[in-house]
Scaffold this active site. Sequence first.
Site, PDB file in Angstrom:
ATOM      1  NE  ARG A  77      -3.500   2.343   2.700  1.00 22.55           N
ATOM      2  CZ  ARG A  77      -3.336   3.291   3.632  1.00 22.55           C
ATOM      3  NH1 ARG A  77      -2.420   3.163   4.568  1.00 22.55           N
ATOM      4  NH2 ARG A  77      -4.114   4.357   3.638  1.00 22.55           N
ATOM      5  CG  HIS A 121      -1.333   8.985   3.123  1.00 25.60           C
ATOM      6  ND1 HIS A 121      -1.450   7.635   3.393  1.00 25.60           N
ATOM      7  CD2 HIS A 121      -1.013   9.560   4.312  1.00 25.60           C
ATOM      8  CE1 HIS A 121      -1.211   7.402   4.676  1.00 25.60           C
ATOM      9  NE2 HIS A 121      -0.932   8.563   5.261  1.00 25.60           N
ATOM     10  CD  GLU A 166      -5.401   7.770   9.428  1.00 25.40           C
ATOM     11  OE1 GLU A 166      -4.988   8.854   9.865  1.00 25.40           O
ATOM     12  OE2 GLU A 166      -5.067   6.677   9.897  1.00 25.40           O
ATOM     13  CG  ASN A 294      -5.461   3.462   8.417  1.00 24.30           C
ATOM     14  OD1 ASN A 294      -5.486   2.442   7.726  1.00 24.30           O
ATOM     15  ND2 ASN A 294      -5.001   4.611   7.980  1.00 24.30           N
ATOM     16  CE1 TYR A 296      -0.510   3.039  13.544  1.00 31.11           C
ATOM     17  CE2 TYR A 296      -2.439   4.149  12.640  1.00 31.11           C
ATOM     18  CZ  TYR A 296      -1.179   3.586  12.464  1.00 31.11           C
ATOM     19  OH  TYR A 296      -0.603   3.567  11.228  1.00 31.11           O
ATOM     20  CD  GLU A 371      -1.929   4.169   7.977  1.00 32.13           C
ATOM     21  OE1 GLU A 371      -1.789   4.644   9.126  1.00 32.13           O
ATOM     22  OE2 GLU A 371      -2.014   4.864   6.957  1.00 32.13           O
TER      23      GLU A 371
HETATM   24  C1  FCB Z   1      -1.851   7.502  10.423  1.00 29.65           C
HETATM   25  C2  FCB Z   1      -1.378   7.977   9.066  1.00 29.65           C
HETATM   26  C3  FCB Z   1      -0.007   7.486   8.687  1.00 29.65           C
HETATM   27  C4  FCB Z   1       0.937   7.433   9.868  1.00 29.65           C
HETATM   28  C5  FCB Z   1       0.293   6.737  11.034  1.00 29.65           C
HETATM   29  C6  FCB Z   1       1.188   6.622  12.248  1.00 29.65           C
HETATM   30  O1  FCB Z   1      -2.746   8.423  10.939  1.00 29.65           O
HETATM   31  O2  FCB Z   1      -2.278   7.583   8.068  1.00 29.65           O
HETATM   32  O3  FCB Z   1       0.455   8.297   7.652  1.00 29.65           O
HETATM   33  O4  FCB Z   1       1.392   8.685  10.153  1.00 29.65           O
HETATM   34  O5  FCB Z   1      -0.876   7.376  11.404  1.00 29.65           O
END
Ligand code: FCB
Length: 465
Positions: A77, A121, A166, A294, A296, A371
Site C-alpha cells: 500500500r 494521503h 483518513e 486504520n 492504533y 494500517e
Molecule cells: C496515520 C497515518 C499514517 C501514519 C500513522 C502513524 O494516521 O495515516 O500516515 O502517520 O498514522
Amino acid sequence: MTEIVFPPGFVWGSATAAYQVEGAATEDGRGPSIWDTYSHTPGRTLGGETGDVAADHYHRWADDLDQLSALGLGAYRFSVSWPRVQPGGSGPANRAGVDFYSRLVDRLLELGIRPVATLYHWDLPQELEDAGGWPARDTALRFADYAATIVGALGDRVHTWTTLNEPWCSAYLGYASGVHAPGRTEPAAALAAVHHLNLAHGLASRVIRDLAPAAQLSVTLNLHVIRPATESPGDTDAARRIDALANRAFLGPMLDGVYPADLLADTAGTTDWSFVHDGDERTAAAPLDVLGVNYYSTTLVRAWDGSSPRSSADGHGRSAHSAWVGADRVEFLSQPGPHTAMGWNIEPAGLTELLLRLHREYPDLPLMITENGAAFDDVVSPDGAVHDDRRVDYLRRHVAATAEAMAAGADVRGYFVWSLLDNFEWAYGYERRFGIIRVDYQTQERTWKDSAHWYRRLTTTGHLP
Ligand code: FCB
C-alpha cells in the site's frame, strides 16, 4: 494458547505514504504540497523537520520493493503524490511523475505483489490550498480530475484503488486544530472540509469504476473506538457526539448516503451545512468493494462540566484549538498504559471491537486493515540489530485481535503493517519510528528490525509466531 492460523487467501502487506518516504521534493517537476509549506514553516514540526529527503524512496524504490519481496508480502500500500502528477493540482499530467508510479506498479506486478494505491494521503497541491483548500467545493472537482489522470494511466494494473486516507485527519487536524497542514484553525471550515472530502471520494469513485473496472475500490478511515468513562447519560452522550464527528461523519455519507441527524444538530452552532448540495450524499455513497481500517488505539471521553481545567488527551497532538468541532463539553482522558512512543495506549481489544462493529453495521462489506503498527524508541545494538520486542509484541497482539474478530464473523481480507520503513511522521518529524525496517537517515541504509524477521515468519506461513 491455541495456534492462530490465517486462511490461505489472507493478504499480508505493508504501507507507506508518498510525502513520508519519497523525498525528492522538487525533482522532476513535482510541485509544492501543503505539507511542504507547513513543514517549512518554523515551529510547525518537531525540530523543523521536513519531507525534503525523507527515506529517499523516490531514488531507492527498486531496492525498497525488493525488501517487500524478501518480506514475503502479497501487497504493498503506497500513495500517489498529487503534486508529482499534477504540480499545481489541475491541468495536464507531469509525465515524469506518472512514469514514476507506472514503473513502481510494473515492478510490483513482476514481483507478484499487489499494488494498493491511495490517491490522497494528505499532500494537497499548495495552489489548491491557496484557492481555498478542502473547505472549497472546487477542490473535490479537481480531485476527480486528478483521479482521472492517474487512474487513466495506471488503470487496473493497480489491484486496489483507495480514494482517501483518513479524511478525519485532513479535515479536523488540518482545518480545526491546525496540527497538520495547512494548519488552519477554523471550525466551520473543518466541517466544510469533511463534506468536500466525502464528495471528492464519491466523485473519484465513479472515475475509478469507469477507468479501472476490474480494480477494487476502497477508502481508508481512521475510525475511533470511543469509550465513555462511565455509563452516566452525560458520558454516554459525550461518546455519541465524538462518534458522530469521528466516525459517522464519514460512514454516514459514504456507506449510508446520508449525514447523521445528530451530527448536524450538534454542529448547528458552527455551520448550517449549506455546502451540502442536493445529490452530494448519494454521490458520496459509491458502492465500495472493501473498507480500509486504520487502527492504533482507543479514545476515552467524559462529559465536562466546566468546573475544572479540561483535559484534552485525544492522542492527536497539542493545540490551543480543538479538533472536535461542536464538542466543547467533552473531555478526552488519558488512558492507562502501556503506551507507544506516540503516547497512544496499547489496546488490541479495541481492534476486535471495531471490526465487529463494522461487521454488525455493514455485514456485506469486506474489511482490510490498511494500517496498524507502533512507534517505539528503537535502540541499535552494537551488532547493528534492532531488538524491537515491544513492536513485535504490539503487532502480535493486534494480529491475534484480528483473528479473534474473524472467528466471530468479521470478513477481514488482509492486514498491512504501518510501516515498511521508518519515515517522516508528520508533525513529529523523524523522531517517531514506525518502520519494521530501520532507516539510518545519515546513510539511508535499511536494516531489518526483529519485527521484520517476525513478520516474515507470519507472512510466509500464515501461522502467528
Ligand atoms: C496515520 C497515518 C499514517 C501514519 C500513522 C502513524 O494516521 O495515516 O500516515 O502517520 O498514522
